[in-house]
Design a protein around this motif. Structure first.
Motif: not given
Length: 477
Positions: A90-102, A161-163, A187-192
């Motif tokens: 995340s831009p503020d460094g407070s959260k991370y994700w790993i996204i991967a091919t299933d 541009a889209s935040n 677009h996503t804000s939370d990967f949910r």
């Protein structure tokens, strides 16, 4: 994403096209105190290699496997295999994700099945500290694409541009007379939850595109704010000043002898403290894994230079299609503390010496002839509840530890709670039946020890010779 359906031809072409790498001094301008780099990747085919692995580098070209070269995260959802991971921060460094091919090739799916009727999901992990990760979850990204047949090679980038994040991936779709992989985005804000997928990149005719990755370039370098590298028959470079705007074709890397028949899976990195970038490419045609090419201008194909084989080292495991994160000092400290190269060990029973502690269906017991062998292998970590103690982390289910619940020993996922830490922590003491062996005293119930009873592991007070034998183990490799 490895394109097996073109490999045979590609290998034949590659044999004739490979030529000697150009020598180039690797970036050494960064101060020694600068934090390093973290690569997430998979290592090959099969259920074990198609999981999440981490490697660390202090200079961006010499890599060391973390966790003794073992997996650090395992998918227990979907196909139960993962490939092509990407870090998202995340831009503020407070959260991370790993996204991967299933995707789990050779462990439930063939390449043909995965291309034509594969998982429409991505696998997602989430963290607030880069070391304690959530359980994996599935994110359906291709289900809303008419006749979308899979979801491969995900990436994401923050778009001011889209935040929010632009999540993009490849899906095989029959459209306009051509069935091929195109790049879609949401677009996503939370990967949910995600917006309705839209076409992002589609090459002319039958040409597929599977791998693409975007890097943001500082002002004053080249002519574009963003550069993307794509595997689309070549390693094609494009530039734009807007992630969802118009992209200009800048050329490809065939001019330096790196064609799409030889390499794929482009993976960017920016060297700390320098005006240099690396583009790692997977040598899929020869099975060579990643190699770096370096540049001071990502938008100029002619500025890329291959490296001599002696100028970089990829470590002990093969690095396949992944993502490189520039670490802060705090992140680097946490990562290296969490995944030291602790050896894997087994716990041998004292009074049934053909039997070893193992997990089966997440229950703990002692058995002979354990198969698969990794069910009986653990990394003995510094205790989760404090120094001078130990905790037992599973080798093939990383993040899972032996812990007691109602005095029964189980393999359970670390939820990060204080209760879990105490239940999964033990004091290693001289063996109760033989001081040259070991016994393991409960941290939060110090009158009880790990012992087996009817071959099941439990936590009991030890009051007699039988109990002392049952509670004694040898730590062995």
């Amino acid at each position: 994403m490895s394109r097996v359906f073109t490999r045979v031809a590609a290998i034949l072409v590659a044999v004739g096209l490979f030529f000697t790498s150009q020598s180039l001094t690797t970036p050494q301008e960064a101060a020694a105190a600068d934090p390093g780099y973290l690569m997430v990747h998979f290592t090959g085919e099969g259920s074990t290699n198609q999981q999440m692995y981490l490697s660390h580098s202090t200079d961006g070209v010499h890599w060391n496997d973390l966790n003794g070269g073992g997996m650090v995260l395992r998918s227990t959802v979907g196909t139960k295999g993962v490939r092509d991971p990407a870090f998202v921060k995340s831009p503020d460094g407070s959260k991370y994700w790993i996204i991967a091919t299933d995707l789990c090739i050779d462990c439930g799916q063939t390449w043909s099945q995965s291309i034509n009727d594969g998982s429409r999901n991505l696998v997602v992990w989430e963290s607030t500290d880069l070391v304690t990760w959530s359980q994996p979850r599935l994110l359906n990204v291709a289900g809303a694409i008419p006749d979308g047949r899979n979801a491969w090679a995900p990436e994401a980038i923050w778009d001011p541009a889209s935040n929010d994040y632009i999540l993009y991936w490849a899906t095989n779709v029959p459209l306009n007379g051509a069935t091929k992989h195109r790049i879609y985005y949401s677009h996503t804000s939370d990967f949910r939850t995600i917006s309705t997928p839209q076409t992002y990149i589609s090459r002319p005719g039958a040409q597929e595109i599977i791998d693409t990755q975007i890097i943001e370039v500082p002002a004053g370098v080249g002519s574009y704010r963003y550069v993307r590298a794509s595997g689309d028959g070549q390693i094609t470079l494009e530039g734009s000043n807007s992630i969802l705007g118009t992209w200009t074709n800048l050329g490809n890397l065939s001019g330096i002898g790196l064609t799409g028949s030889m390499v794929e899976g482009p993976m960017w990195m920016k060297f700390n403290g320098t005006n240099k970038w690396g583009l790692y490419l997977d040598q899929y045609a020869t099975g060579g894994g990643y190699m770096p090419v370096l540049t001071t201008d990502p938008s100029n194909p002619a500025a890329y230079q291959k490296q001599s084989s002696g100028s970089y080292n990829m470590g002990g495991t093969k690095k396949r299609h992944g993502w490189i994160l520039n670490l802060t000092a705090a992140e680097e400290s946490r990562v290296l503390t969490r995944w030291p190269n602790t050896p894997a060990n087994r716990l041998q029973s004292y009074n049934f010496q053909d039997r070893y502690v193992r997990h089966t269906n997440f229950d703990a017991r002692i058995d002979p002839n354990v198969s698969p062998g990794d069910d009986s292998r653990f990394r003995i970590r510094t205790g989760l509840a404090g120094t001078g103690t130990v905790s037992f982390e599973s080798v093939n289910f990383p993040g899972h530890f032996l812990r007691h619940s109602n005095f029964d020993l189980q393999l359970a996922y670390n939820d990060g709670s204080s209760q879990f830490a105490q239940d999964a922590t033990f004091r290693q003491v001289a063996g109760l039946a033989d001081s040259t062996w070991s016994s393991f005293q409960s941290y939060n119930y110090p009158d009880r020890y790990i012992r087996h009873y009817a071959y099941e592991l439990r936590l009991d007070p030890i009051t007699n010779a039988t109990g002392r034998g049952d509670a004694t183990f040898r730590v062995t490799s």
